[in-house]
Write an enzyme that holds these catalytic residues in place. Structure first.
Site, short mmCIF file in Angstrom:
data_model
loop_
_atom_site.label_atom_id
_atom_site.label_comp_id
_atom_site.label_asym_id
_atom_site.label_seq_id
_atom_site.Cartn_x
_atom_site.Cartn_y
_atom_site.Cartn_z
N ASP A 45 2.90 6.60 0.33
CA ASP A 45 4.11 6.09 -0.30
C ASP A 45 4.25 4.62 0.12
O ASP A 45 4.57 4.33 1.29
CB ASP A 45 5.31 6.93 0.17
CG ASP A 45 6.61 6.54 -0.51
OD1 ASP A 45 6.70 5.39 -0.98
OD2 ASP A 45 7.53 7.38 -0.55
N HIS A 46 4.05 3.72 -0.81
CA HIS A 46 4.00 2.29 -0.45
C HIS A 46 5.37 1.74 -0.04
O HIS A 46 5.48 0.64 0.49
CB HIS A 46 3.42 1.49 -1.62
CG HIS A 46 2.65 0.27 -1.17
ND1 HIS A 46 2.75 -0.26 0.09
CD2 HIS A 46 1.76 -0.52 -1.82
CE1 HIS A 46 1.99 -1.32 0.21
NE2 HIS A 46 1.36 -1.50 -0.94
N ARG A 47 6.43 2.52 -0.28
CA ARG A 47 7.75 2.07 0.18
C ARG A 47 7.82 2.12 1.70
O ARG A 47 8.57 1.39 2.34
CB ARG A 47 8.86 2.98 -0.39
CG ARG A 47 9.02 2.87 -1.89
CD ARG A 47 9.99 3.91 -2.40
NE ARG A 47 9.54 5.27 -2.12
CZ ARG A 47 10.22 6.37 -2.45
NH1 ARG A 47 11.38 6.27 -3.05
NH2 ARG A 47 9.73 7.57 -2.18
N PRO B 4 5.92 5.27 -5.39
CA PRO B 4 4.85 4.30 -5.68
C PRO B 4 3.60 4.66 -4.87
O PRO B 4 3.54 4.42 -3.67
CB PRO B 4 5.45 2.96 -5.25
CG PRO B 4 6.55 3.30 -4.32
CD PRO B 4 7.01 4.69 -4.58
N ILE C 210 4.78 2.89 3.78
CA ILE C 210 3.51 2.59 4.45
C ILE C 210 2.84 1.39 3.79
O ILE C 210 2.66 1.35 2.56
CB ILE C 210 2.60 3.84 4.40
CG1 ILE C 210 3.22 4.94 5.28
CG2 ILE C 210 1.18 3.51 4.87
CD1 ILE C 210 2.74 6.30 4.99
#
Ligand code: COA
Length: 467
Positions: free
Chosen positions: A439-441, A265, A443
């Site tokens: 990577d929004h998972r 993501p 950060i």
């Protein structure tokens, strides 16, 4: 010694000039009548060509990648004793299967037996060869049925043919119907040949994997991505076209970029750095060091700033490993290099221990090696974070794709003069656009904004790197 027999390509229906994608026997092998000799593949079907006689192979007349048609000699055979005696009792010789269709018998070779359960013999008029027609995508449980499906048809280039994983046509067809990329499947058959069970097991493990497995152009399991087929258009109908195969780099980087884009993501945080003073310093240094042949590039300064930011925000120097996050204590920074054949990412190892001029020198050397196609695999391994600089080309901001298993990438665009209000007047300031994809998972948006703001501060006033 009995007279040698020539084994030829029999009547294989409408197929002409079809590619040999597998050679299943070699000189010296003892084969029986109906043992498969080669596999050929047209744009619609794969088929194994069986031998019309038994005996010891004296010479092979075809090799991988050859094109064959009816009547082409495949091999010469010293017939076995039974063959000779049975020949004596018969009016016509058996050597030319094309001229004499015979009863379909159960395949005798090991590879043929593997697929015998999956694929029945073809209809009467093609009894001298086994023909497997490409199937529709629901073929998982009906792989034995011969059903033509233009959507499943594919053609391979000579290079691709040579790189094909070792698997029978039925296995390849089964894999294709499920969207499985056979290059990812481990073969457990003889000589690591991939058998049907290997494909089934691969799909089973893909379905139970937390993130699924990306194979070819699709992902199995996990999200259960189910996409429409790629549009198939006859472009030549609308005007002149020129078709060229994708380069090896484009195929590899394309598959990686696709996986990373689909599985991570991505969010991109855009910021800017005032590099007016840094650029003036860089130009000054270049003048001073010109005679020594040392060049200070903006990219090398960005490397040093990135290392500082990674030290301050360690989750940017990490990778997901199953349920763990691996924090790296080293600072190996990759950079995207544009080459005539596509994108590659050489890595500067231990960038924290190198000077700006060392990094400038090394990026130039690695970029040259990349453009000459001479990078070794080790020069592209071990990266923690990537910088993609389009500054020498143009653009304002862009969305770089994260280079998995890294968790962030910095995109740098072309610097430009921006009028900035200093409280009294507008002054021109050299401004560098920074695009940080993360990577929004792993950060959060706030952490990304802090990382980019910190980078911006450092580049605006490099003295801060000393603090
Ligand atoms: N703003 C303005 N000018 C810039 C700049 C920036 N951000 N970055 C570089 N330049 C200038 C340089 O100073 C140089 O000018 P000069 O010839 O007057 O000294 C010129 O642009 C050419 O720089 P370049 O050859 O690109 O060197 P580099 O050190 O900046 O970059 C590479 C090296 C390998 C990164 C670069 O050549 C490259 O391949 N970039 C493409 C990366 C890519 O394709 N990314 C996309 C991935 S999605």
């Amino acid at each position: 010694m009995s007279q040698l027999v020539e084994v030829k390509v029999p009547d294989i229906g409408d197929f002409d000039d079809v590619s040999v994608i597998e050679v299943l026997v070699k000189e010296g092998d003892t084969i029986s009548e109906n043992d498969s000799i080669i596999t050929v593949e047209s744009d619609k079907a794969s088929m194994e060509i069986p031998s019309s006689a038994s005996g010891v192979i004296k010479s092979m007349r075809v090799k991988l990648g050859d094109k064959v048609s009816e009547g082409v000699v495949l091999l010469t055979l010293e017939p076995s004793d039974e063959e000779v005696s049975s020949k004596d009792t018969k009016e016509k010789p058996k050597a030319d299967a094309a001229s004499e269709p015979k009863e379909q018998t159960e395949p005798k070779s090991k590879s043929s037996k593997e697929e015998a359960t999956a694929l029945p013999p073809e209809s009467e008029h093609k009894q001298s060869s086994k023909t497997y027609i490409a199937q529709s995508s629901d073929a998982g449980d009906k792989v034995g049925k011969t059903k033509e499906s233009p959507t499943a048809a594919f053609a391979l280039s000579g290079k691709e043919i040579r790189n094909l994983p070792h698997a029978s046509p039925s296995v390849r067809q089964f894999a294709r119907s499920l969207g499985v990329d056979l290059s990812q499947v481990k073969g457990t058959g003889r000589k690591s040949r991939i058998v049907l069970d290997d494909v089934r097991n691969f799909v089973k493990s893909a379905l139970s994997a937390p993130g699924g497995i990306t194979t070819g152009s699709s992902t199995l399991g996990g999200s259960g991505l189910s996409l429409l087929d790629w549009p198939k258009v006859d472009f030549a109908k609308f005007g002149e076209v020129d078709t060229k195969p994708l380069s090896r780099i484009k195929k590899i980087s394309g598959a990686n970029l696709h996986r990373n884009w689909v599985m991570i993501p991505h969010v991109t945080n855009n910021d800017e750095a005032d590099i007016t003073d840094l650029e003036a310093f860089r130009v000054q240094l270049n003048k001073e060091y010109e005679k020594a042949g040392t060049k200070f590039t903006m990219l090398a300064f960005i490397f040093k700033a990135v290392v500082q930011a990674l030290k301050k925000f360690p989750e940017f120097n990490a990778s997901i490993d199953g349920e763990n996050l691996v924090y790296k204590k080293y600072y190996h920074i990759g950079f995207a290099a544009d080459t005539p054949n596509g994108l590659v990412v050489p890595v500067i190892k231990d960038a924290d221990k190198k000077s700006v001029s060392d990094i400038a020198k090394e990026t130039a050397e690695l970029a040259k090696l990349a453009r000459d196609g001479k990078l070794s695999p080790t020069q592209m391994q071990g990266g923690c974070f990537t910088i993609s600089s389009l500054g020498g080309i143009g653009g304002t901001h862009f969305t770089p794709i994260i280079n998995a298993p890294e968790v962030a990438i910095l995109g740098v665009s072309r610097s430009y003069q921006k009028p900035v209000w200093d409280g009294k007047e507008f002054k021109p300031r050299l401004t560098l656009p920074l695009s940080l994809s993360y990577d929004h998972r792993i950060i959060d948006g706030a952490a990304a904004a802090r990382f980019n703001a910190f980078l911006s501060q450092l580049l605006s006033d490099f003295r801060r790197a000393l603090i």
